[in-house]
Design a protein around this motif. Sequence first.
Motif, mmCIF file in Angstrom:
data_model
loop_
_atom_site.group_PDB
_atom_site.id
_atom_site.type_symbol
_atom_site.label_atom_id
_atom_site.label_comp_id
_atom_site.label_asym_id
_atom_site.label_seq_id
_atom_site.Cartn_x
_atom_site.Cartn_y
_atom_site.Cartn_z
ATOM 1 N N PHE A 1 21.149 71.811 52.373
ATOM 2 C CA PHE A 1 21.821 71.082 53.438
ATOM 3 C C PHE A 1 23.001 70.319 52.839
ATOM 4 O O PHE A 1 23.074 70.116 51.628
ATOM 5 N N PRO A 2 23.948 69.879 53.668
ATOM 6 C CA PRO A 2 25.057 69.077 53.158
ATOM 7 C C PRO A 2 24.549 67.802 52.491
ATOM 8 O O PRO A 2 23.528 67.245 52.900
ATOM 9 N N PRO A 3 25.242 67.310 51.457
ATOM 10 C CA PRO A 3 24.840 66.060 50.792
ATOM 11 C C PRO A 3 24.875 64.888 51.763
ATOM 12 O O PRO A 3 25.760 64.782 52.616
ATOM 13 N N ALA A 4 23.905 63.988 51.621
ATOM 14 C CA ALA A 4 23.808 62.827 52.516
ATOM 15 C C ALA A 4 25.033 61.924 52.415
ATOM 16 O O ALA A 4 25.357 61.207 53.362
ATOM 17 N N THR A 5 25.735 61.949 51.275
ATOM 18 C CA THR A 5 26.882 61.064 51.077
ATOM 19 C C THR A 5 28.071 61.421 51.965
ATOM 20 O O THR A 5 29.056 60.680 51.990
ATOM 21 N N PHE A 6 28.012 62.546 52.676
ATOM 22 C CA PHE A 6 29.094 62.908 53.583
ATOM 23 C C PHE A 6 28.836 62.416 55.000
ATOM 24 O O PHE A 6 29.577 62.754 55.932
ATOM 25 N N PHE A 7 27.795 61.592 55.168
ATOM 26 C CA PHE A 7 27.448 61.070 56.486
ATOM 27 C C PHE A 7 27.234 59.566 56.371
ATOM 28 O O PHE A 7 27.305 59.004 55.295
ATOM 29 N N GLY A 8 26.990 58.885 57.508
ATOM 30 C CA GLY A 8 26.833 57.442 57.474
ATOM 31 C C GLY A 8 28.129 56.764 57.060
ATOM 32 O O GLY A 8 29.228 57.284 57.257
ATOM 33 N N ILE A 9 28.032 55.577 56.456
ATOM 34 C CA ILE A 9 29.218 54.828 56.068
ATOM 35 C C ILE A 9 30.020 55.572 55.005
ATOM 36 O O ILE A 9 31.251 55.554 55.011
ATOM 37 N N GLU A 10 29.317 56.284 54.095
ATOM 38 C CA GLU A 10 30.040 57.062 53.090
ATOM 39 C C GLU A 10 30.880 58.150 53.749
ATOM 40 O O GLU A 10 32.022 58.415 53.355
ATOM 41 N N GLY A 11 30.306 58.790 54.774
ATOM 42 C CA GLY A 11 31.050 59.828 55.480
ATOM 43 C C GLY A 11 32.265 59.284 56.192
ATOM 44 O O GLY A 11 33.326 59.914 56.202
ATOM 45 N N LEU B 1 34.026 56.686 55.288
ATOM 46 C CA LEU B 1 35.039 56.405 54.269
ATOM 47 C C LEU B 1 35.722 57.683 53.806
ATOM 48 O O LEU B 1 36.944 57.720 53.610
ATOM 49 N N ARG B 2 34.955 58.748 53.618
ATOM 50 C CA ARG B 2 35.546 60.025 53.201
ATOM 51 C C ARG B 2 36.503 60.552 54.264
ATOM 52 O O ARG B 2 37.566 61.100 53.936
ATOM 53 N N GLN B 3 36.142 60.415 55.550
ATOM 54 C CA GLN B 3 37.030 60.855 56.622
ATOM 55 C C GLN B 3 38.344 60.093 56.599
ATOM 56 O O GLN B 3 39.388 60.592 57.017
ATOM 57 N N MET B 4 38.318 58.849 56.101
ATOM 58 C CA MET B 4 39.524 58.032 55.999
ATOM 59 C C MET B 4 40.302 58.316 54.718
ATOM 60 O O MET B 4 41.331 57.701 54.472
ATOM 61 N N GLY B 5 39.785 59.256 53.892
ATOM 62 C CA GLY B 5 40.458 59.572 52.642
ATOM 63 C C GLY B 5 40.142 58.603 51.533
ATOM 64 O O GLY B 5 40.853 58.575 50.512
ATOM 65 N N GLU B 6 39.072 57.806 51.681
ATOM 66 C CA GLU B 6 38.691 56.824 50.669
ATOM 67 C C GLU B 6 37.550 57.362 49.802
ATOM 68 O O GLU B 6 36.763 58.197 50.235
ATOM 69 N N ASP B 7 37.478 56.874 48.581
ATOM 70 C CA ASP B 7 36.365 57.165 47.694
ATOM 71 C C ASP B 7 35.315 56.073 47.878
ATOM 72 O O ASP B 7 35.582 54.900 47.592
ATOM 73 N N PRO B 8 34.112 56.413 48.401
ATOM 74 C CA PRO B 8 33.099 55.371 48.630
ATOM 75 C C PRO B 8 32.762 54.557 47.390
ATOM 76 O O PRO B 8 32.404 53.379 47.483
ATOM 77 N N ALA B 9 32.900 55.165 46.197
ATOM 78 C CA ALA B 9 32.546 54.465 44.962
ATOM 79 C C ALA B 9 33.535 53.356 44.617
ATOM 80 O O ALA B 9 33.196 52.404 43.914
ATOM 81 N N THR B 10 34.768 53.456 45.106
ATOM 82 C CA THR B 10 35.792 52.466 44.742
ATOM 83 C C THR B 10 36.401 51.783 45.958
ATOM 84 O O THR B 10 37.352 51.025 45.813
ATOM 85 N N PHE B 11 35.898 52.076 47.148
ATOM 86 C CA PHE B 11 36.469 51.469 48.357
ATOM 87 C C PHE B 11 36.372 49.943 48.286
ATOM 88 O O PHE B 11 35.318 49.383 47.969
ATOM 89 N N GLY B 12 37.458 49.271 48.577
ATOM 90 C CA GLY B 12 37.478 47.818 48.582
ATOM 91 C C GLY B 12 37.863 47.200 47.260
ATOM 92 O O GLY B 12 37.839 45.983 47.124
#
Length: 229
Positions: A143-153, A155-166
Amino acid sequence: SPSSSSSSSPAAAAAVPSSSSACTAALKPVLRSKGFCWVDSDPLKMHEWAHAGRTLSVQPKEWWWSALKEDQLQFQVSYPGARKEYERVRAEKWTEDWGDRRQELVFIGGPDMSEELIVPLLDACLLSDVELAAYRERTSEIFPPATFFGIEGLLRQMGEDPATFGARPGSGAGGEVVDVEQVRSGEEPPVAVAPSAAGAAEAAPAVGRRVAMPADAPPRRQGAMPADP
Protein backbone atom coordinates in the motif's frame (compact mmCIF):
# COMPACT_ATOMS: atom_id res chain seq x y z
CA SER A 1 -14.51 8.42 -33.23
CA PRO A 2 -12.50 6.13 -30.91
CA SER A 3 -12.53 2.43 -31.66
CA SER A 4 -11.63 -0.18 -29.03
CA SER A 5 -10.08 -3.60 -29.20
CA SER A 6 -12.44 -6.28 -27.86
CA SER A 7 -9.73 -8.38 -26.25
CA SER A 8 -7.58 -7.61 -23.21
CA SER A 9 -5.47 -10.75 -23.36
CA PRO A 10 -1.79 -10.60 -24.37
CA ALA A 11 -1.09 -10.94 -28.07
CA ALA A 12 0.45 -14.13 -29.41
CA ALA A 13 4.14 -13.77 -30.22
CA ALA A 14 3.56 -14.44 -33.92
CA ALA A 15 1.06 -11.58 -34.14
CA VAL A 16 3.48 -8.95 -32.85
CA PRO A 17 5.64 -7.07 -35.36
CA SER A 18 9.22 -7.99 -34.46
CA SER A 19 11.31 -5.69 -36.62
CA SER A 20 12.04 -2.05 -36.00
CA SER A 21 10.76 -1.27 -39.50
CA ALA A 22 7.37 -2.81 -38.64
CA CYS A 23 7.28 -0.77 -35.43
CA THR A 24 8.14 2.39 -37.32
CA ALA A 25 5.48 1.67 -39.93
CA ALA A 26 2.86 1.31 -37.20
CA LEU A 27 3.80 4.40 -35.17
CA LYS A 28 5.06 6.88 -37.77
CA PRO A 29 1.56 8.05 -38.77
CA VAL A 30 0.71 8.76 -35.11
CA LEU A 31 0.78 12.51 -34.43
CA ARG A 32 -0.15 12.40 -30.77
CA SER A 33 -1.19 9.96 -28.07
CA LYS A 34 -2.30 10.54 -24.50
CA GLY A 35 -3.99 8.96 -21.52
CA PHE A 36 -2.77 6.88 -18.61
CA CYS A 37 -1.50 3.40 -17.97
CA TRP A 38 -0.94 0.80 -15.27
CA VAL A 39 2.73 -0.13 -14.89
CA ASP A 40 3.87 -3.30 -13.10
CA SER A 41 7.08 -1.79 -11.69
CA ASP A 42 5.17 1.04 -9.95
CA PRO A 43 1.78 -0.58 -9.30
CA LEU A 44 0.25 1.87 -6.83
CA LYS A 45 0.18 4.96 -9.04
CA MET A 46 -1.51 5.89 -12.27
CA HIS A 47 1.08 6.83 -14.93
CA GLU A 48 0.33 9.63 -17.35
CA TRP A 49 1.19 8.87 -20.99
CA ALA A 50 1.99 12.04 -22.96
CA HIS A 51 3.28 11.88 -26.53
CA ALA A 52 3.59 14.47 -29.28
CA GLY A 53 5.76 14.07 -32.37
CA ARG A 54 9.00 12.35 -31.39
CA THR A 55 8.63 12.93 -27.64
CA LEU A 56 7.04 10.39 -25.30
CA SER A 57 6.93 10.47 -21.50
CA VAL A 58 5.30 8.14 -18.98
CA GLN A 59 5.26 9.71 -15.52
CA PRO A 60 3.67 8.65 -12.19
CA LYS A 61 0.76 10.81 -11.07
CA GLU A 62 -2.04 10.05 -8.58
CA TRP A 63 -2.55 6.92 -6.47
CA TRP A 64 -5.01 4.44 -7.91
CA TRP A 65 -8.14 4.64 -5.76
CA SER A 66 -8.19 0.87 -5.38
CA ALA A 67 -4.59 0.83 -4.09
CA LEU A 68 -5.47 2.79 -0.95
CA LYS A 69 -6.22 1.50 2.54
CA GLU A 70 -9.59 2.58 3.96
CA ASP A 71 -8.11 5.39 6.10
CA GLN A 72 -6.02 6.61 3.16
CA LEU A 73 -9.09 6.58 0.92
CA GLN A 74 -11.07 8.63 3.44
CA PHE A 75 -8.25 11.18 3.56
CA GLN A 76 -8.10 11.45 -0.25
CA VAL A 77 -11.85 11.94 -0.70
CA SER A 78 -11.80 14.79 1.85
CA TYR A 79 -10.25 17.10 -0.78
CA PRO A 80 -12.79 19.38 -2.52
CA GLY A 81 -14.40 17.52 -5.43
CA ALA A 82 -12.50 14.28 -4.79
CA ARG A 83 -15.43 12.29 -3.39
CA LYS A 84 -17.56 13.08 -6.44
CA GLU A 85 -14.73 11.95 -8.73
CA TYR A 86 -14.22 8.77 -6.69
CA GLU A 87 -17.94 7.94 -6.90
CA ARG A 88 -17.89 8.55 -10.66
CA VAL A 89 -14.94 6.19 -11.10
CA ARG A 90 -16.65 3.57 -8.91
CA ALA A 91 -19.78 3.79 -11.07
CA GLU A 92 -18.14 3.92 -14.50
CA LYS A 93 -14.67 2.33 -14.37
CA TRP A 94 -14.53 -0.11 -11.45
CA THR A 95 -13.94 -3.86 -11.89
CA GLU A 96 -14.23 -6.55 -9.25
CA ASP A 97 -10.64 -7.79 -9.65
CA TRP A 98 -8.65 -4.57 -10.10
CA GLY A 99 -10.83 -1.63 -9.09
CA ASP A 100 -9.91 1.43 -11.18
CA ARG A 101 -6.52 0.14 -12.34
CA ARG A 102 -6.51 -0.06 -16.13
CA GLN A 103 -5.04 1.20 -19.42
CA GLU A 104 -6.75 4.13 -21.13
CA LEU A 105 -4.89 5.48 -24.17
CA VAL A 106 -5.95 7.37 -27.27
CA PHE A 107 -3.85 7.59 -30.45
CA ILE A 108 -4.42 10.43 -32.93
CA GLY A 109 -3.01 10.40 -36.43
CA GLY A 110 -3.47 10.77 -40.15
CA PRO A 111 -5.26 8.52 -42.63
CA ASP A 112 -2.35 6.05 -42.72
CA MET A 113 -2.62 5.24 -39.00
CA SER A 114 -3.71 1.62 -38.60
CA GLU A 115 -5.39 0.18 -35.52
CA GLU A 116 -4.51 -3.30 -36.77
CA LEU A 117 -0.79 -2.45 -36.58
CA ILE A 118 -0.81 -0.46 -33.33
CA VAL A 119 -2.88 -2.79 -31.12
CA PRO A 120 -0.47 -5.77 -31.37
CA LEU A 121 2.39 -3.49 -30.28
CA LEU A 122 0.43 -2.46 -27.21
CA ASP A 123 -0.69 -6.02 -26.48
CA ALA A 124 2.96 -7.13 -26.53
CA CYS A 125 3.62 -4.75 -23.62
CA LEU A 126 1.04 -6.40 -21.38
CA LEU A 127 1.78 -9.07 -18.81
CA SER A 128 1.15 -12.68 -19.75
CA ASP A 129 -1.23 -14.77 -17.66
CA VAL A 130 1.72 -16.22 -15.73
CA GLU A 131 3.26 -12.79 -15.16
CA LEU A 132 -0.12 -11.40 -14.10
CA ALA A 133 -0.54 -14.16 -11.51
CA ALA A 134 2.92 -13.38 -10.12
CA TYR A 135 2.08 -9.67 -10.11
CA ARG A 136 -1.12 -10.33 -8.17
CA GLU A 137 0.76 -12.28 -5.51
CA ARG A 138 3.59 -9.72 -5.29
CA THR A 139 1.32 -6.70 -4.89
CA SER A 140 -1.54 -8.12 -2.79
CA GLU A 141 -0.24 -6.67 0.48
CA ILE A 142 1.51 -3.44 -0.56
CA PHE A 143 0.00 0.00 0.00
CA PRO A 144 1.13 3.63 -0.29
CA PRO A 145 3.35 4.83 2.60
CA ALA A 146 1.41 6.40 5.48
CA THR A 147 3.61 9.52 5.28
CA PHE A 148 1.79 10.59 2.10
CA PHE A 149 -1.45 11.08 4.05
CA GLY A 150 -2.57 13.05 7.11
CA ILE A 151 -0.58 16.18 7.98
CA GLU A 152 2.51 14.80 6.23
CA GLY A 153 0.48 14.37 3.05
CA LEU A 154 -0.83 17.93 3.25
CA LEU A 155 2.71 19.25 3.58
CA ARG A 156 3.88 17.18 0.61
CA GLN A 157 0.98 18.52 -1.49
CA MET A 158 2.24 22.02 -0.64
CA GLY A 159 5.72 21.08 -1.86
CA GLU A 160 7.15 21.01 1.68
CA ASP A 161 9.40 18.41 3.29
CA PRO A 162 7.62 17.23 6.48
CA ALA A 163 11.01 16.60 8.13
CA THR A 164 12.09 20.25 7.82
CA PHE A 165 8.78 22.14 7.60
CA GLY A 166 8.83 25.20 9.84
CA ALA A 167 12.63 25.54 10.04
CA ARG A 168 13.53 29.12 10.97
CA PRO A 169 16.16 30.78 8.79
CA GLY A 170 19.28 31.89 10.66
CA SER A 171 18.86 29.58 13.64
CA GLY A 172 21.70 27.26 12.75
CA ALA A 173 22.79 25.13 9.81
CA GLY A 174 19.51 23.27 9.60
CA GLY A 175 17.26 25.82 11.31
CA GLU A 176 14.81 25.04 14.07
CA VAL A 177 12.42 22.30 12.94
CA VAL A 178 8.78 22.05 14.00
CA ASP A 179 7.76 18.57 15.16
CA VAL A 180 5.03 17.23 12.83
CA GLU A 181 3.45 15.41 15.78
CA GLN A 182 3.07 18.75 17.57
CA VAL A 183 1.48 20.26 14.48
CA ARG A 184 -0.90 17.31 14.24
CA SER A 185 -2.16 17.78 17.78
CA GLY A 186 -2.24 21.56 17.70
CA GLU A 187 -3.57 24.07 15.23
CA GLU A 188 -5.49 23.30 12.09
CA PRO A 189 -3.15 22.11 9.30
CA PRO A 190 -2.55 24.47 6.38
CA VAL A 191 -4.97 24.12 3.49
CA ALA A 192 -3.42 22.45 0.47
CA VAL A 193 -4.50 22.73 -3.13
CA ALA A 194 -6.58 19.66 -3.92
CA PRO A 195 -4.85 17.12 -6.15
CA SER A 196 -6.59 16.01 -9.29
CA ALA A 197 -8.41 12.74 -8.62
CA ALA A 198 -7.62 9.57 -10.57
CA GLY A 199 -9.90 9.34 -13.57
CA ALA A 200 -10.16 9.29 -17.33
CA ALA A 201 -7.71 11.25 -19.43
CA GLU A 202 -8.79 14.65 -20.74
CA ALA A 203 -10.48 14.30 -24.11
CA ALA A 204 -8.14 15.13 -26.98
CA PRO A 205 -9.17 17.43 -29.82
CA ALA A 206 -10.40 15.62 -32.93
CA VAL A 207 -7.42 15.48 -35.28
CA GLY A 208 -7.37 12.67 -37.79
CA ARG A 209 -8.24 9.11 -36.70
CA ARG A 210 -8.12 7.78 -33.14
CA VAL A 211 -7.34 4.34 -31.78
CA ALA A 212 -8.33 3.62 -28.18
CA MET A 213 -6.45 1.21 -25.86
CA PRO A 214 -8.83 -1.20 -24.06
CA ALA A 215 -9.46 0.10 -20.55
CA ASP A 216 -9.39 -3.29 -18.82
CA ALA A 217 -6.01 -4.46 -20.10
CA PRO A 218 -3.52 -5.85 -17.56
CA PRO A 219 -0.54 -3.77 -16.42
CA ARG A 220 2.19 -2.75 -18.84
CA ARG A 221 5.88 -3.58 -18.52
CA GLN A 222 7.69 -0.30 -17.92
CA GLY A 223 9.82 0.71 -20.88
CA ALA A 224 8.24 -1.83 -23.21
CA MET A 225 7.08 0.77 -25.74
CA PRO A 226 9.75 2.45 -27.90
CA ALA A 227 10.06 6.13 -27.00
CA ASP A 228 11.38 7.20 -30.41
CA PRO A 229 9.85 5.16 -33.26
